[in-house]
Design a protein around this motif. Structure first.
Motif, mmCIF file in Angstrom:
data_model
loop_
_atom_site.group_PDB
_atom_site.id
_atom_site.type_symbol
_atom_site.label_atom_id
_atom_site.label_comp_id
_atom_site.label_asym_id
_atom_site.label_seq_id
_atom_site.Cartn_x
_atom_site.Cartn_y
_atom_site.Cartn_z
ATOM 1 N N ASP A 111 0.820 -1.208 0.000
ATOM 2 C CA ASP A 111 0.000 0.000 0.000
ATOM 3 C C ASP A 111 0.856 1.260 0.000
ATOM 4 N N ASN A 113 -0.116 3.573 -2.434
ATOM 5 C CA ASN A 113 -0.956 4.410 -3.266
ATOM 6 C C ASN A 113 -1.119 5.778 -2.629
ATOM 7 N N LYS A 114 -1.518 6.731 -3.453
ATOM 8 C CA LYS A 114 -1.771 8.060 -2.920
ATOM 9 C C LYS A 114 -2.893 7.991 -1.897
ATOM 10 N N HIS A 115 -2.758 8.771 -0.847
ATOM 11 C CA HIS A 115 -3.703 8.696 0.251
ATOM 12 C C HIS A 115 -4.278 10.066 0.573
ATOM 13 N N TYR A 116 -5.300 10.064 1.389
ATOM 14 C CA TYR A 116 -5.822 11.296 1.957
ATOM 15 C C TYR A 116 -6.347 10.963 3.345
ATOM 16 N N LEU A 117 -6.495 11.974 4.189
ATOM 17 C CA LEU A 117 -6.952 11.760 5.556
ATOM 18 C C LEU A 117 -8.319 12.396 5.754
ATOM 19 N N GLU A 150 -3.515 17.048 3.151
ATOM 20 C CA GLU A 150 -3.961 15.716 3.566
ATOM 21 C C GLU A 150 -5.455 15.653 3.898
ATOM 22 N N GLU A 245 -16.790 7.113 -2.534
ATOM 23 C CA GLU A 245 -16.497 5.754 -2.075
ATOM 24 C C GLU A 245 -17.749 5.089 -1.504
ATOM 25 N N LYS A 292 -8.973 3.615 -8.630
ATOM 26 C CA LYS A 292 -8.864 4.499 -7.473
ATOM 27 C C LYS A 292 -9.451 5.858 -7.838
ATOM 28 N N ASN A 413 2.850 11.610 -2.280
ATOM 29 C CA ASN A 413 1.783 10.670 -2.626
ATOM 30 C C ASN A 413 0.455 10.990 -1.943
ATOM 31 N N VAL A 414 0.253 12.252 -1.572
ATOM 32 C CA VAL A 414 -1.050 12.671 -1.073
ATOM 33 C C VAL A 414 -1.993 12.854 -2.257
ATOM 34 N N ASN A 415 -3.164 12.281 -2.161
ATOM 35 C CA ASN A 415 -4.155 12.380 -3.234
ATOM 36 C C ASN A 415 -4.884 13.715 -3.105
#
Length: 422
Positions: A111, A113-117, A150, A245, A292, A413-415
């Motif tokens: 894992d 992949n680009k992420h977000y919070l 984020e 999502e 994604k 890699n922040v989405n």
């Protein structure tokens, strides 16, 4: 976290048609595979990069279709030298192990992949903390921008309630994004509004200027005046990523429709002597090649007719459209904010869709100023500040060029919903 911080290199094996690298993660061994052309075009030696700029200098026509690895070896515990066969038109290539792990194309089961919070609370930052004795405080500014990148939504307080003070705040990041409305705009009641935002009417949830090919990335709204006598006028936010999502989980077939059938967004009007004709078509939900979510496009007030669709596609589209709109207006997904004078709400216009409650101002008034940044400028400055903070005591590594491995920066890699396919 970069891949090289999470993975431990064990060994490599030459399979001629690809390079196999054995790594461990959390005491579990994994195999990464690197295709020869990927290795060749990512060579980091001076044979393949211009030393001063770091730009790649490989002549594509000199790279054969049938590329074979003759042998591969580790040098100085940090480099991998790949020796090519006699028909490869280049003797060898050099790639740092750190670069190899950071940029591996075969990390599908890991894992990175680009992420977000997400958070149920709004994070506040103090404008006065961005300066210490009139000297810019990069650490505090970085905290602000990191949170915005984020989480996608935050508020800066204690910004002076003077017109154009917003420019001072935003230009600490990057130059303002000039649009058809200029660099700055006022949100207050206009007798003959060119935009519903310049009235007291309620606004539907939307992304601003979604009819642009590349809409504004970050939006800022500075509350200059919001009298207590004004009833209503709260700004409402919905996290487009989260509801998309949810929509996928609840209605997978309808989700698929909104990723494939393009909506038509348009803006046509007269503005300060100019006639504006902007039209752009794109799906409401954008996914990459791994499905994604990388973008959400929603602006009912600026939609035109569907075009180039069959009757069946139109029927499917509106079924999905109406169902998605229900999720947008589900109260459990909405964050309502009544800004106080001196507060600036900062949000990702590509991720968060926003609206406004209608209001009445019989005696008092409500006046905001707004502006935008492009997502490219914003994210570049976030990474630049991360680099600066990380290298404050390392003057030798203060310069970068095209060869710099951007994956060393944790926030790369922040989405940020800019349709980046990674």
């Amino acid at each position: 976290m970069s891949a090289s911080e999470s993975l431990n290199f064990i060994n490599l094996t030459n399979k001629v048609d690809y390079l196999q690298v054995l790594v461990s993660q959390n005491q579990t061994e994994k195999v990464l595979e690197f295709e020869p052309h990927w290795l060749r075009f990512n060579c980091q030696s001076d044979k393949s990069r211009e030393p001063s700029t770091g730009e790649r200098t490989i002549t594509i026509n000199n790279v054969p279709k049938d590329l074979k690895i003759k042998c591969a070896m580790i040098e100085n515990d940090e480099l991998i030298r790949i020796v090519w066969n006699e028909l490869s038109n280049q003797s060898d290539s050099l790639i740092p192990i750190e670069f190899l792990l950071n940029n591996s194309p075969s990390l599908s089961d890991i894992d990175f992949n680009k992420h977000y919070l997400t958070s149920n609370k709004i994070f506040y930052f103090d404008y006065n903390s961005f300066f210490t004795s009139q000297i810019r405080n990069d650490d505090k500014i970085f905290d602000w921008l990191k949170s915005l990148a984020e989480y996608g939504l935050c508020i800066v307080k204690n910004v002076p309630t003077k017109e154009n003070m917003l420019r001072n705040l935003v230009e600490m990041i990057a130059p303002l994004h000039r649009t058809i409305y200029g660099e700055m705009f006022d949100v207050r009641i206009d007798v003959n509004p060119l935009n519903l935002a310049f009235s007291a009417s309620p606004l539907e949830f939307h992304n601003d200027l979604i009819y642009y090919e590349s809409p504004p990335g970050i939006q800022f709204l500075h509350c200059l005046k919001f009298d207590e006598s004004v009833v209503g006028g709260e700004t409402l936010f919905v996290d487009g990523f989260q509801i998309a999502e949810k929509f996928r989980q609840q209605h997978p077939k309808l989700f698929d429709v909104l990723t494939k059938i393009p909506a038509s967004f348009q803006k046509t009007h007269d503005y300060q002597g100019r006639k504006i004709f902007i039209q752009y078509s794109k799906p409401h939900i954008v996914v990459n090649h791994r499905q994604k979510i990388i973008g959400v496009n929603w602006a009912p007030a600026n939609e035109g007719p569907l075009r180039n669709c069959t009757k069946e596609e139109i029927k499917a589209y509106y079924e999905a459209y109406l169902e998605f709109n229900k999720l947008v207006y589900d109260k459990s997904n909405i964050t309502a904010i009544r800004l106080n004078p001196g507060e600036v709400v900062c949000f990702n216009n590509r991720r968060f869709i926003h609206s406004r409650n209608g209001f009445k101002q019989a005696k008092g008034s409500r006046h905001f100023q707004g502006c935008y940044l492009t997502m490219e400028e914003f994210k570049s400055e976030v990474l630049a500040l991360e680099f600066k903070v990380n290298n404050r005591n390392n003057e030798q590594n203060d310069e970068i060029n095209q060869a710099y491995d951007i994956c060393r920066l944790k926030l790369w890699n922040v989405n940020v919903a800019n349709n980046d396919y990674y």
